[in-house]
Enzyme design. Sequence first.
Site, mmCIF file in Angstrom:
data_model
loop_
_atom_site.group_PDB
_atom_site.id
_atom_site.type_symbol
_atom_site.label_atom_id
_atom_site.label_comp_id
_atom_site.label_asym_id
_atom_site.label_seq_id
_atom_site.Cartn_x
_atom_site.Cartn_y
_atom_site.Cartn_z
ATOM 1 N N THR A 16 0.830 -1.196 0.000
ATOM 2 C CA THR A 16 0.000 0.000 0.000
ATOM 3 C C THR A 16 0.874 1.259 0.000
ATOM 4 O OG1 THR A 16 -1.622 -1.217 1.331
ATOM 5 C CG2 THR A 16 -1.907 1.153 1.202
ATOM 6 N N ARG A 20 7.768 -2.657 2.872
ATOM 7 C CA ARG A 20 7.887 -2.767 4.332
ATOM 8 C C ARG A 20 8.227 -4.191 4.704
ATOM 9 N NH1 ARG A 20 2.916 1.039 6.494
ATOM 10 N NH2 ARG A 20 3.576 2.830 5.267
ATOM 11 N N SER A 111 6.130 3.747 8.692
ATOM 12 C CA SER A 111 4.964 4.469 9.198
ATOM 13 C C SER A 111 4.610 4.118 10.637
ATOM 14 C CB SER A 111 3.795 4.222 8.251
ATOM 15 O OG SER A 111 2.728 5.036 8.610
ATOM 16 N N HIS A 112 3.414 3.587 10.827
ATOM 17 C CA HIS A 112 2.904 3.308 12.172
ATOM 18 C C HIS A 112 3.381 1.963 12.700
ATOM 19 C CE1 HIS A 112 0.441 1.586 9.092
ATOM 20 N NE2 HIS A 112 0.060 0.663 9.949
ATOM 21 N N LYS A 124 10.176 3.989 0.514
ATOM 22 C CA LYS A 124 9.274 4.265 -0.607
ATOM 23 C C LYS A 124 9.855 5.394 -1.450
ATOM 24 C CE LYS A 124 6.230 7.359 1.931
ATOM 25 N NZ LYS A 124 4.871 7.806 2.175
ATOM 26 N N ASP A 275 1.843 9.659 14.011
ATOM 27 C CA ASP A 275 2.440 8.319 13.934
ATOM 28 C C ASP A 275 3.938 8.369 13.646
ATOM 29 O OD1 ASP A 275 2.248 9.206 11.309
ATOM 30 O OD2 ASP A 275 2.065 7.177 10.526
ATOM 31 N N ASP A 277 5.917 8.352 11.044
ATOM 32 C CA ASP A 277 6.473 9.296 10.071
ATOM 33 C C ASP A 277 5.657 10.583 9.966
ATOM 34 O OD1 ASP A 277 4.381 7.871 8.930
ATOM 35 O OD2 ASP A 277 5.197 7.966 6.905
ATOM 36 N N ASP A 279 2.596 11.393 9.269
ATOM 37 C CA ASP A 279 1.565 11.713 8.272
ATOM 38 C C ASP A 279 0.161 11.417 8.786
ATOM 39 O OD1 ASP A 279 1.871 8.970 8.121
ATOM 40 O OD2 ASP A 279 2.144 8.890 5.947
ATOM 41 N N ARG A 280 0.034 10.639 9.851
ATOM 42 C CA ARG A 280 -1.299 10.348 10.388
ATOM 43 C C ARG A 280 -1.630 11.290 11.545
ATOM 44 N NH1 ARG A 280 -2.540 3.943 10.459
ATOM 45 N NH2 ARG A 280 -1.716 3.475 8.406
ATOM 46 N N GLU A 366 -8.664 9.596 4.839
ATOM 47 C CA GLU A 366 -8.836 8.156 4.953
ATOM 48 C C GLU A 366 -9.199 7.787 6.374
ATOM 49 O OE1 GLU A 366 -6.144 5.642 2.295
ATOM 50 O OE2 GLU A 366 -4.809 6.994 3.362
ATOM 51 N N GLU A 367 -9.896 6.654 6.486
ATOM 52 C CA GLU A 367 -10.277 6.151 7.800
ATOM 53 C C GLU A 367 -9.057 5.786 8.647
ATOM 54 O OE1 GLU A 367 -9.445 2.819 8.517
ATOM 55 O OE2 GLU A 367 -8.596 2.725 6.506
ATOM 56 N N SER A 368 -7.920 5.536 7.996
ATOM 57 C CA SER A 368 -6.713 5.117 8.713
ATOM 58 C C SER A 368 -5.963 6.311 9.307
ATOM 59 C CB SER A 368 -5.812 4.319 7.777
ATOM 60 O OG SER A 368 -5.501 5.097 6.628
ATOM 61 N N LYS A 379 -0.445 12.627 3.137
ATOM 62 C CA LYS A 379 -1.263 13.042 4.261
ATOM 63 C C LYS A 379 -0.354 13.716 5.278
ATOM 64 C CE LYS A 379 -1.401 8.324 6.131
ATOM 65 N NZ LYS A 379 -0.983 7.360 5.078
ATOM 66 N N ARG A 499 -9.190 -6.449 7.479
ATOM 67 C CA ARG A 499 -9.817 -5.233 7.994
ATOM 68 C C ARG A 499 -11.298 -5.267 7.638
ATOM 69 N NH1 ARG A 499 -5.378 -2.569 9.622
ATOM 70 N NH2 ARG A 499 -3.705 -1.962 8.200
HETATM 71 C C1 G16 Z 1 -0.678 3.671 4.341
HETATM 72 C C2 G16 Z 1 -1.314 4.301 3.148
HETATM 73 C C3 G16 Z 1 -2.735 4.671 3.450
HETATM 74 C C4 G16 Z 1 -3.493 3.474 3.949
HETATM 75 C C5 G16 Z 1 -2.785 2.862 5.140
HETATM 76 C C6 G16 Z 1 -3.395 1.548 5.562
HETATM 77 O O1 G16 Z 1 -0.560 4.610 5.366
HETATM 78 O O2 G16 Z 1 -0.621 5.448 2.716
HETATM 79 O O3 G16 Z 1 -3.315 5.174 2.289
HETATM 80 O O4 G16 Z 1 -4.793 3.836 4.320
HETATM 81 O O5 G16 Z 1 -1.442 2.581 4.793
HETATM 82 O O6 G16 Z 1 -3.257 0.644 4.514
HETATM 83 P P1 G16 Z 1 -3.633 -0.878 4.692
HETATM 84 O O7 G16 Z 1 -5.080 -0.883 5.097
HETATM 85 O O8 G16 Z 1 -3.379 -1.489 3.357
HETATM 86 O O9 G16 Z 1 -2.778 -1.446 5.798
HETATM 87 P P2 G16 Z 1 0.766 4.726 6.226
HETATM 88 O O10 G16 Z 1 0.477 5.783 7.237
HETATM 89 O O11 G16 Z 1 0.970 3.354 6.817
HETATM 90 O O12 G16 Z 1 1.838 5.086 5.245
#
Ligand code: G16
Length: 546
Positions: A16, A20, A111-112, A124, A275, A277, A279-280, A366-368, A379, A499
Amino acid sequence: MTTVATQPFSGQKPGTSGLRKKVTVFQQPHYLENFVQSIFDALGGVAGQTLVVGGDGRYHNREAVQTILKMAAANGVARVLVGAGGILSTPAASCVIRKYRTLGGIVLSASHNPGGPDGDFGIKYNIANGGPAPEKITEAIYARTQTLAEYRIADAGDVDIDTVGSRQLLETTITVIDPVADYAELQQQLFDFPAIRAWFAAGHTLCFDGMHAVSGPYAHRILEDLLGAPRGTVINGTPLPDFGQGHPDPNPAYATELIARMSGPDAPDFGAASDGDADRNMVVGRGTGSEPLLISPSDSLAILAANATLVPAYQAGLKGVARSMPTSTAVDAVARALGIPAYETPTGWKFFGNLLDAGMATLCGEESYGTGSDHVREKDGLWAVLFWLNLLATTGKSVAQIVQEHWGRFGRHYYSRHDFEGIATEQADTLMAALRGKLAGLPGLALNGLTVAEADDFAYTDPVDGSVSRQQGVRIVFAGGSRIVFRLSGTGTEGATLRVYLERFVSDPTGHGQPTQAALAPLIASAHEIAQITAHTGLTEPTVVT
Ligand code: G16
């Protein structure tokens, strides 16, 4: 300059958001080098170009930065802008790529996901617009990883990445920059800093939890130094390689210190966390009893969209809004009221890039726990916090008032995500295949007081370049608009994560005070029945609920 013979590694496929893997995977000889050379080759070479490099400071960040600098030099890159200490938050990297018009940038982050020697690492590539590479580039990178036979690297000592200024590595200029300055300057152009400063000066309070990750230095500089919030407003604000052994995911399950501080009558006016990095974002208000007021990311996006003209950068109005498919439709209701388009994209921030570049959308979310705008192409956690602060300062209202008034006007979209982590990949694939096999027969099915109206597997045609992305999540829509969405995470590093996204719309304000999980109970039961979650996975309960 040395050319090193190598062999392809299997599985270097970006998910995504980039590649990772466990730190131990990245520590294998040639593993990172292969991927970096594949990026350079997939771009058609990088000689004479300028690149940005930085990361979230997690374990292995500094070593990876040194490797990339030496490879950039050996591949003829003219200049690399690197954040001091190897640090650049994801939105700051996007900002720097755009501001200095570079070819792109390499961002080191998982990220998280947790960090440390046994944790996760990631890499990335972001393109010239500052955003994550679209699928056609990530696919080209992956294809190159499968045929790579050699990579180029400078046979040199480590570069000083801690002192701001320029130095040479072969023919390449390495310019170490303050990781915060450009980003802070951009935020000052977007928001009403004097109004926010006055809000703090009047005694209003904020708790910002950096979760020992990369947002700390940005939050200290912007919130405390520039906006005058008292010292101590930012907690856990020093980035640590293992994030203090925490899980830097800003949701109620992991941002426990913030939730504790936001509980009770003496809680600050506003709370937020970011989070790994940066962005969240999670935003939290003071609740009425001992519970804090948790604002779902989908609601936060809708509220920002509805009030955007109060912020200097968005005073002229929004061109459109966009959300990922599993994100609640709360923002769609706002778009209808504003008479602007609302786009629905697959999960992954990269899908917003074209809409933002084409001027079709201004805000995305996004919901995340991701929210952002056309100011960068990622983000942006602190941006969302500043947006909320701008609204609090200019309206004089509390978080609870803003949320209640929003629901009163647009109705409430109850929303929750249930994650089932650590499932064997084959089991998860079987569950999804069985679900897809059932879709045609679902419309008309009645269960738990709900009737299925439509069921499909989401496919997206990008309105700008016509590219098509299929199998982006199973959607089950019920009469009245309630929805269940099922998909597998694309960001995990171990097994699979299912999910399950749950949404129910209630327009009548007398129904807006229910606890979220209770309001969603019929949908939760239906999700289990339709997908046979326990039969496929052995799990009776989700491992994380957000
Ligand atoms: C990344 C993506 C987001 C996505 C999230 C969760 O965020 O940039 O667009 O919503 O992963 O993705 P998944 O549901 O496939 O785990 P981040 O903050 O992890 O870079």
